[in-house]
Design a protein around this motif. Structure first.
Motif, PDB file in Angstrom:
ATOM      1  N   GLU A  95      -5.749   0.843   4.321  1.00  0.00           N
ATOM      2  CA  GLU A  95      -4.405   1.420   4.294  1.00  0.00           C
ATOM      3  C   GLU A  95      -4.195   2.199   5.585  1.00  0.00           C
ATOM      4  O   GLU A  95      -5.124   2.840   6.101  1.00  0.00           O
ATOM      5  N   ARG A  96      -2.990   2.161   6.092  1.00  0.00           N
ATOM      6  CA  ARG A  96      -2.729   2.873   7.349  1.00  0.00           C
ATOM      7  C   ARG A  96      -2.783   4.385   7.147  1.00  0.00           C
ATOM      8  O   ARG A  96      -3.299   5.112   7.986  1.00  0.00           O
ATOM      9  N   ASN A  97      -2.210   4.874   6.065  1.00  0.00           N
ATOM     10  CA  ASN A  97      -2.293   6.294   5.702  1.00  0.00           C
ATOM     11  C   ASN A  97      -1.875   7.234   6.829  1.00  0.00           C
ATOM     12  O   ASN A  97      -2.504   8.266   7.075  1.00  0.00           O
ATOM     13  N   ASP A  99      -2.051   6.833   9.993  1.00  0.00           N
ATOM     14  CA  ASP A  99      -2.739   6.641  11.272  1.00  0.00           C
ATOM     15  C   ASP A  99      -1.836   5.904  12.252  1.00  0.00           C
ATOM     16  O   ASP A  99      -0.949   5.124  11.859  1.00  0.00           O
ATOM     17  N   SER A 172      -1.817  -4.069   0.431  1.00  0.00           N
ATOM     18  CA  SER A 172      -1.134  -3.100   1.271  1.00  0.00           C
ATOM     19  C   SER A 172       0.032  -3.775   1.982  1.00  0.00           C
ATOM     20  O   SER A 172      -0.089  -4.900   2.461  1.00  0.00           O
ATOM     21  N   GLY A 175      -0.871  -2.043   6.359  1.00  0.00           N
ATOM     22  CA  GLY A 175      -2.292  -1.849   6.610  1.00  0.00           C
ATOM     23  C   GLY A 175      -2.931  -3.114   7.142  1.00  0.00           C
ATOM     24  O   GLY A 175      -2.284  -3.916   7.822  1.00  0.00           O
TER      25      GLY A 175
END
Length: 379
Positions: A95-97, A99, A172, A175
């Motif tokens: 997951e990019r979350n 970032d 996702s 992501g």
């Protein structure tokens, strides 16, 4: 060589039925390239109980060639499962979350290097606003030079609404998913071929941020496209992908860039890869079957150098499908005839691959080929 099955399925339930179809076959890894029409969350829910590491992407069309099934598919899932030694591969969903694209790439690269001393990556990236070029740059920054990295940007049947990557544990829409192979046991080789050529005059990107271009020649980027192609706003998204920009880098190399989303209010275009301010660009186009003939010739040259494979993966740009249509089946048939093994792939919104010199890059309007060889004798 591990035992494997390769097939097309038209529902999540059919995927499970085919995998469970033989009591003698116990797969340890799977690849699924699926249309969003099957429901990506539903696929994940169906395959999770199988307890098999799976890497998957949503597509803009599926590619499959086996002795029993063939050609380019729609609204299906192209699937490959094998009983590979589990110590030779690993799968992870990222997951990019929040970032940055570079940080996401760094995480993928670090995971791969921590998993195997000498990894090869197959990567899928979701999200219509992700700067995939920078994700790839982030992976490369962590890995040794010429590490094989192959894959693409997930698609959604040409709707440009929402794309997915997934594993057996989740999915996702912003992501990445990756499978890494241990190169001491599994050989991964790749090449790329395009065929797009520049047309029209040079222009300059006068305002941009990462992969978002605001102005070209001091005019809104959307206006440049509308005037050149004589399109209204509604047609821009659908037809603009067939006239990408050919960008010239400071080192003199050229790369194709396709936009994935349009912001009519701001007049901006979000491209699949970065287009820095000051970059010189011009429109580009293809000439139908010529791109197929060129790719087949390059496949033949590549086969002469790399005649052995157990699986061929194809990552082909969605715009190539629009330009060449059913003629693209000739590429799939050529790959199958040359290597005489299962061929599986997808039509993407952007491609990742290594050129003949081994250097990895992010592309548009390109066919990226990966050969997977599970033979124990890699000498």
């Amino acid at each position: 060589m591990p035992q494997s099955i390769c097939f097309a399925a038209y529902s999540p339930e059919e995927i499970v039925e085919r995998v469970n179809g033989s009591s003698e076959f116990h797969p340890t890894i799977g690849i699924i390239f699926s249309s969003v029409a099957l429901g990506i969350p539903e696929i994940v829910a169906a395959v999770s109980p199988l307890d098999i590491p799976i890497v998957g992407c949503s597509t803009a069309g599926e590619i499959l060639m086996t002795p029993d099934e063939s050609s380019d598919l729609e609204q299906s899932a192209a699937c490959w499962f094998a009983d590979l030694d589990p110590s030779q591969s690993a799968v992870a969903l990222f997951e990019r979350n929040g970032d940055s694209a570079l940080e996401l790439g760094n995480r993928i690269g670090s995971w791969g290097m921590n998993t195997f001393k000498d990894p090869a990556f197959i990567v899928g990236i979701s999200g219509l606003k992700n700067d995939a070029e920078t994700v790839v740059r982030g992976i490369k920054a962590i890995c040794p030079k010429n590490t094989p990295i192959v894959g693409g940007l997930a698609g959604d049947d040409g709707n440009f609404t929402e794309t997915y990557v997934f594993s057996d544990r989740g999915y996702s829409t912003d992501g990445a998913v990756a499978v890494v192979f241990d190169r001491s046991k599994v050989r991964v080789d790749g090449t790329t071929c395009s065929g797009w050529v520049g047309v029209g005059m040079d222009m300059v990107v006068t305002s941009s941020e990462g992969n978002v271009v605001y102005t070209i020649n001091d005019r809104p980027a959307t206006d440049i496209y509308k005037d050149y192609l004589n399109l209204n706003g509604e047609a821009l998204q659908k037809l603009g992908v067939t006239f990408p920009l050919l960008a010239r880098r400071p080192d003199g190399t050229e790369v194709i860039r396709t936009f994935l989303s349009v912001d009519t209010g701001r007049g901006s275009l979000t491209f699949a890869g970065s287009l820095p301010q000051g970059a010189k660009v011009r429109f580009s186009s293809s000439f139908g079957y010529e791109i197929i003939e060129k790719s087949i010739r390059e496949m033949e040259d590549f086969h002469a150098e790399h005649p052995r494979a157990d699986l061929v993966l194809l990552f082909s740009c969605y715009a190539r499908r629009i330009a060449a249509g059913s003629m693209l089946a000739d590429e799939t048939q050529a790959a199958s005839a040359l290597w005489n093994v299962p061929v599986i792939g997808l039509f993407t919104y952007g491609e990742i691959g290594n050129n003949r010199m081994g250097e990895c890059d992010f592309y548009n309007e390109t066919l990226c080929i990966a050969l997977i060889d599970f033979n124990d004798d890699l000498t």
